[in-house]
Design a protein around this motif. Structure first.
Motif, PDB file in Angstrom:
ATOM      1  N   MET A   3       0.843  -1.173   0.000  1.00  7.54           N
ATOM      2  CA  MET A   3       0.000   0.000   0.000  1.00  7.54           C
ATOM      3  C   MET A   3       0.892   1.241   0.000  1.00  7.54           C
ATOM      4  N   LEU A   4       0.597   2.134  -0.879  1.00  8.05           N
ATOM      5  CA  LEU A   4       1.293   3.416  -0.935  1.00  8.05           C
ATOM      6  C   LEU A   4       0.586   4.371   0.017  1.00  8.05           C
ATOM      7  N   VAL A   5       1.320   5.028   0.881  1.00  7.55           N
ATOM      8  CA  VAL A   5       0.754   5.994   1.822  1.00  7.55           C
ATOM      9  C   VAL A   5       1.339   7.361   1.504  1.00  7.55           C
ATOM     10  N   LEU A   6       0.466   8.333   1.271  1.00  6.66           N
ATOM     11  CA  LEU A   6       0.882   9.692   0.938  1.00  6.66           C
ATOM     12  C   LEU A   6       0.284  10.680   1.921  1.00  6.66           C
ATOM     13  N   SER A   7       0.964  11.773   2.131  1.00  9.92           N
ATOM     14  CA  SER A   7       0.424  12.876   2.924  1.00  9.92           C
ATOM     15  C   SER A   7      -0.011  13.975   1.973  1.00  9.92           C
ATOM     16  N   ARG A   8      -1.182  14.500   2.194  1.00 10.45           N
ATOM     17  CA  ARG A   8      -1.713  15.583   1.374  1.00 10.45           C
ATOM     18  C   ARG A   8      -2.404  16.579   2.278  1.00 10.45           C
ATOM     19  N   LYS A   9      -2.369  17.845   1.911  1.00 11.65           N
ATOM     20  CA  LYS A   9      -3.094  18.896   2.623  1.00 11.65           C
ATOM     21  C   LYS A   9      -4.347  19.240   1.832  1.00 11.65           C
ATOM     22  N   CYS A  10      -5.210  20.051   2.429  1.00 11.69           N
ATOM     23  CA  CYS A  10      -6.422  20.478   1.728  1.00 11.69           C
ATOM     24  C   CYS A  10      -6.067  21.079   0.371  1.00 11.69           C
ATOM     25  N   ASN A  11      -6.873  20.735  -0.605  1.00 12.25           N
ATOM     26  CA  ASN A  11      -6.738  21.197  -1.992  1.00 12.25           C
ATOM     27  C   ASN A  11      -5.533  20.619  -2.716  1.00 12.25           C
ATOM     28  N   GLU A  12      -4.862  19.638  -2.127  1.00 12.91           N
ATOM     29  CA  GLU A  12      -3.792  18.934  -2.829  1.00 12.91           C
ATOM     30  C   GLU A  12      -4.345  17.632  -3.381  1.00 12.91           C
ATOM     31  N   SER A  13      -3.756  17.165  -4.466  1.00  7.23           N
ATOM     32  CA  SER A  13      -4.302  16.015  -5.190  1.00  7.23           C
ATOM     33  C   SER A  13      -3.255  14.950  -5.429  1.00  7.23           C
ATOM     34  N   ILE A  14      -3.738  13.788  -5.803  1.00  3.95           N
ATOM     35  CA  ILE A  14      -2.898  12.737  -6.373  1.00  3.95           C
ATOM     36  C   ILE A  14      -3.555  12.331  -7.683  1.00  3.95           C
ATOM     37  N   ILE A  15      -2.741  11.855  -8.602  1.00  2.14           N
ATOM     38  CA  ILE A  15      -3.249  11.418  -9.907  1.00  2.14           C
ATOM     39  C   ILE A  15      -2.947   9.936 -10.060  1.00  2.14           C
TER      40      ILE A  15
ATOM     41  N   ILE B 195      -7.349   9.726 -13.287  1.00  5.08           N
ATOM     42  CA  ILE B 195      -8.138   9.771 -12.056  1.00  5.08           C
ATOM     43  C   ILE B 195      -7.436  10.727 -11.103  1.00  5.08           C
ATOM     44  N   VAL B 196      -8.164  11.733 -10.646  1.00  8.85           N
ATOM     45  CA  VAL B 196      -7.608  12.731  -9.737  1.00  8.85           C
ATOM     46  C   VAL B 196      -8.368  12.651  -8.418  1.00  8.85           C
ATOM     47  N   VAL B 197      -7.640  12.452  -7.324  1.00  8.61           N
ATOM     48  CA  VAL B 197      -8.227  12.423  -5.987  1.00  8.61           C
ATOM     49  C   VAL B 197      -7.704  13.649  -5.253  1.00  8.61           C
ATOM     50  N   THR B 198      -8.640  14.507  -4.804  1.00 12.56           N
ATOM     51  CA  THR B 198      -8.277  15.756  -4.147  1.00 12.56           C
ATOM     52  C   THR B 198      -8.817  15.766  -2.725  1.00 12.56           C
ATOM     53  N   VAL B 199      -7.983  16.211  -1.781  1.00 11.45           N
ATOM     54  CA  VAL B 199      -8.443  16.390  -0.404  1.00 11.45           C
ATOM     55  C   VAL B 199      -9.245  17.687  -0.370  1.00 11.45           C
ATOM     56  N   ILE B 200     -10.525  17.574  -0.052  1.00 15.60           N
ATOM     57  CA  ILE B 200     -11.415  18.731  -0.029  1.00 15.60           C
ATOM     58  C   ILE B 200     -11.428  19.371   1.356  1.00 15.60           C
ATOM     59  N   GLU B 201     -11.491  18.516   2.391  1.00 18.54           N
ATOM     60  CA  GLU B 201     -11.609  19.044   3.747  1.00 18.54           C
ATOM     61  C   GLU B 201     -11.138  17.998   4.747  1.00 18.54           C
ATOM     62  N   VAL B 202     -10.507  18.450   5.815  1.00 23.19           N
ATOM     63  CA  VAL B 202     -10.145  17.583   6.935  1.00 23.19           C
ATOM     64  C   VAL B 202     -10.811  18.186   8.164  1.00 23.19           C
ATOM     65  N   ARG B 203     -11.665  17.377   8.800  1.00 26.30           N
ATOM     66  CA  ARG B 203     -12.368  17.852   9.987  1.00 26.30           C
ATOM     67  C   ARG B 203     -12.319  16.754  11.035  1.00 26.30           C
TER      68      ARG B 203
END
Length: 72
Positions: free
Chosen positions: A1-13, A18-26
């Motif tokens: 499993m690949l584990v990545l760190s992303r902040k709000c509004n950052e994406s992975i492709i 296919i683009v996965v974007t972090v919209i919100e962390v609550r």
């Protein structure tokens, strides 16, 4: 499993289309936005498991009876 760190509004492709974007962390919840071609199915894991389970039941119901037939 690949584990990545992303902040709000950052994406992975993934696979270039296919683009996965972090919209919100609550708290302990993360909202993701996913852009993918329509032909790519996207489900939450519990929904995917339910679909697989249902398909398994249907395929078993559709199998022809394996009771040997006797000639009369």
């Amino acid at each position: 499993m690949l584990v990545l760190s992303r902040k709000c509004n950052e994406s992975i492709i993934i696979d270039g289309n296919i683009v996965v974007t972090v919209i919100e962390v609550r708290g302990d919840k993360v909202r993701l936005g996913i852009q993918a071609p329509r032909e790519v199915p996207i489900h939450r894991s519990e929904i995917h498991a339910a679909i697989q389970s249902e398909q398994s039941v249907v395929s078993k119901e559709e199998e022809p009876s394996k009771v040997p037939q006797t000639e009369t």
